[in-house]
Design an enzyme around this catalytic site. Structure first.
Site, PDB file in Angstrom:
ATOM      1  N   LYS A 261       5.498   0.781 -25.226  1.00 23.82           N
ATOM      2  CA  LYS A 261       4.288   1.012 -26.035  1.00 23.82           C
ATOM      3  C   LYS A 261       4.570   2.048 -27.114  1.00 23.82           C
ATOM      4  O   LYS A 261       4.220   1.870 -28.289  1.00 23.82           O
ATOM      5  CB  LYS A 261       3.145   1.459 -25.127  1.00 23.82           C
ATOM      6  CG  LYS A 261       1.818   1.717 -25.830  1.00 23.82           C
ATOM      7  CD  LYS A 261       1.609   3.164 -26.232  1.00 23.82           C
ATOM      8  CE  LYS A 261       1.512   4.081 -25.035  1.00 23.82           C
ATOM      9  NZ  LYS A 261       1.194   5.489 -25.423  1.00 23.82           N
TER      10      LYS A 261
ATOM     11  N   LYS B 124       4.047  13.541 -32.181  1.00 27.59           N
ATOM     12  CA  LYS B 124       4.380  12.971 -30.875  1.00 27.59           C
ATOM     13  C   LYS B 124       5.262  11.739 -31.013  1.00 27.59           C
ATOM     14  O   LYS B 124       6.225  11.542 -30.246  1.00 27.59           O
ATOM     15  CB  LYS B 124       3.103  12.616 -30.108  1.00 27.59           C
ATOM     16  CG  LYS B 124       3.352  11.924 -28.761  1.00 27.59           C
ATOM     17  CD  LYS B 124       4.171  12.788 -27.815  1.00 27.59           C
ATOM     18  CE  LYS B 124       4.504  12.047 -26.519  1.00 27.59           C
ATOM     19  NZ  LYS B 124       3.333  11.880 -25.637  1.00 27.59           N
TER      20      LYS B 124
END
Length: 309
Positions: free
Chosen positions: A237, A169
């Protein structure tokens, strides 16, 4: 199988609806009780905490903001670790740190839990439709046990051991963010050199420059909303986690660092709740042009599920 879902935000809320639609007896929890109202209306039951939830189910799915929130789900005051973990599957869809999560889940495994990481790619429309590609890591037996739940939300793409889903990811988002940043520069250059944005977009697709960002995200620039369904705070983030992974592996990161700087600049100019593609708005504004185009641009969050179309 009874399924619990923790984290009912933009992506998680839609994924949880697909679990309910698939016929699983479902329990839900979120820090905001009101976020669960649509799920309860569909037949889900409310749990007061992650502990209360895991005590009721065979499998927990979580999708929260990042590593500290995963830790709170598992080890907080009313975290899952304080409940009945024996034989329970935990499927985490969060974009998180592979090293951190491998350490975090040791206590869960010690109590008989079965962790599977399955971070997702795509966008909110994929979460609505239930066809999210999902990077799935974990022991084969655990993945197969979890498969019916995962396939209610999307497509299983196995990547090996637990934690590899988080790795896949992060590098996926690394390429996604770099391309998103570069598209703004390319589009503005083309417009200033004489090619209209809609013509540019049409001829770029299907060639060497094509990508998910090209196909899916450029219309959010044309529409002028820059896709607030995935805000800059999530991009920042993710980019911080990507940088952490690159530093841990000793990989050169000049391109990723430049991309990170551009997203930081967008956050400073527009606020971190602005849409991800505002990294392109920066280039538009600084060049004194607009890339907005009249058209019927369907926003990702407005795509219906077949069951409610």
């Amino acid at each position: 199988m009874k399924v619990g879902f923790i984290g009912l935000g933009t992506m998680g809320g839609n994924a949880a609806k697909n679990i309910i639609r698939a016929g699983f007896e479902t329990y839900v929890f979120d820090l905001r009780r009101e976020a669960a109202e649509p799920h309860i209306a569909m037949g889900a039951s409310w749990a007061d905490s992650p502990k209360a939830l895991i005590d009721q189910v065979d499998c927990v799915v979580s999708m929260v903001f990042g590593p500290p929130h995963c830790e709170a789900v598992l080890k907080g005051e009313n975290g899952m670790i304080h409940g009945d973990c024996a034989g329970k599957i935990w499927i985490d869809l969060t974009t998180s740190s592979p090293g951190f999560m491998r350490e975090l889940t040791k206590d869960f495994v010690a109590k008989g839990g079965k962790p599977v990481d399955a971070p997702v790619t795509g966008s909110v429309d994929a979460a609505i439709r239930g066809d999210m590609p999902m990077f799935v890591g974990g022991e084969d037996a655990h993945v197969e046990e979890a498969r019916p739940v995962i396939e209610a939300m999307g497509e299983v793409r196995k990547v090996g051991q637990y934690g590899n889903g988080y790795v896949a990811k992060l590098v996926n988002n690394q390429l996604w963010k770099i391309h998103a940043t570069a598209i703004g520069e390319a589009m503005v250059t083309a417009k200033l050199a004489g090619i209209d944005p809609d013509v540019w977009w049409d001829v770029m697709k299907g060639g060497a420059a094509d990508s998910f960002v090209m196909q899916h995200d450029v219309p959010s620039i044309f529409a002028g909303h820059y896709d607030p369904s995935f805000p800059l705070k999530l991009c920042l983030k993710d980019l911080a986690l990507i940088k952490e992974l690159m530093d841990a592996t000793g990989t050169r990161s000049e391109l990723t660092d430049a991309c990170h700087d551009r997203f930081k600049e967008a956050g400073e100019r527009y606020g971190v709740d602005a849409g991800e593609m505002t990294v392109c708005k920066l280039i538009e504004e600084d060049a004194g042009v607009t890339l907005q185009i009249e058209g019927d641009w369907v926003a990702p969050w407005e795509v219906p599920h077949d069951a409610v179309a």
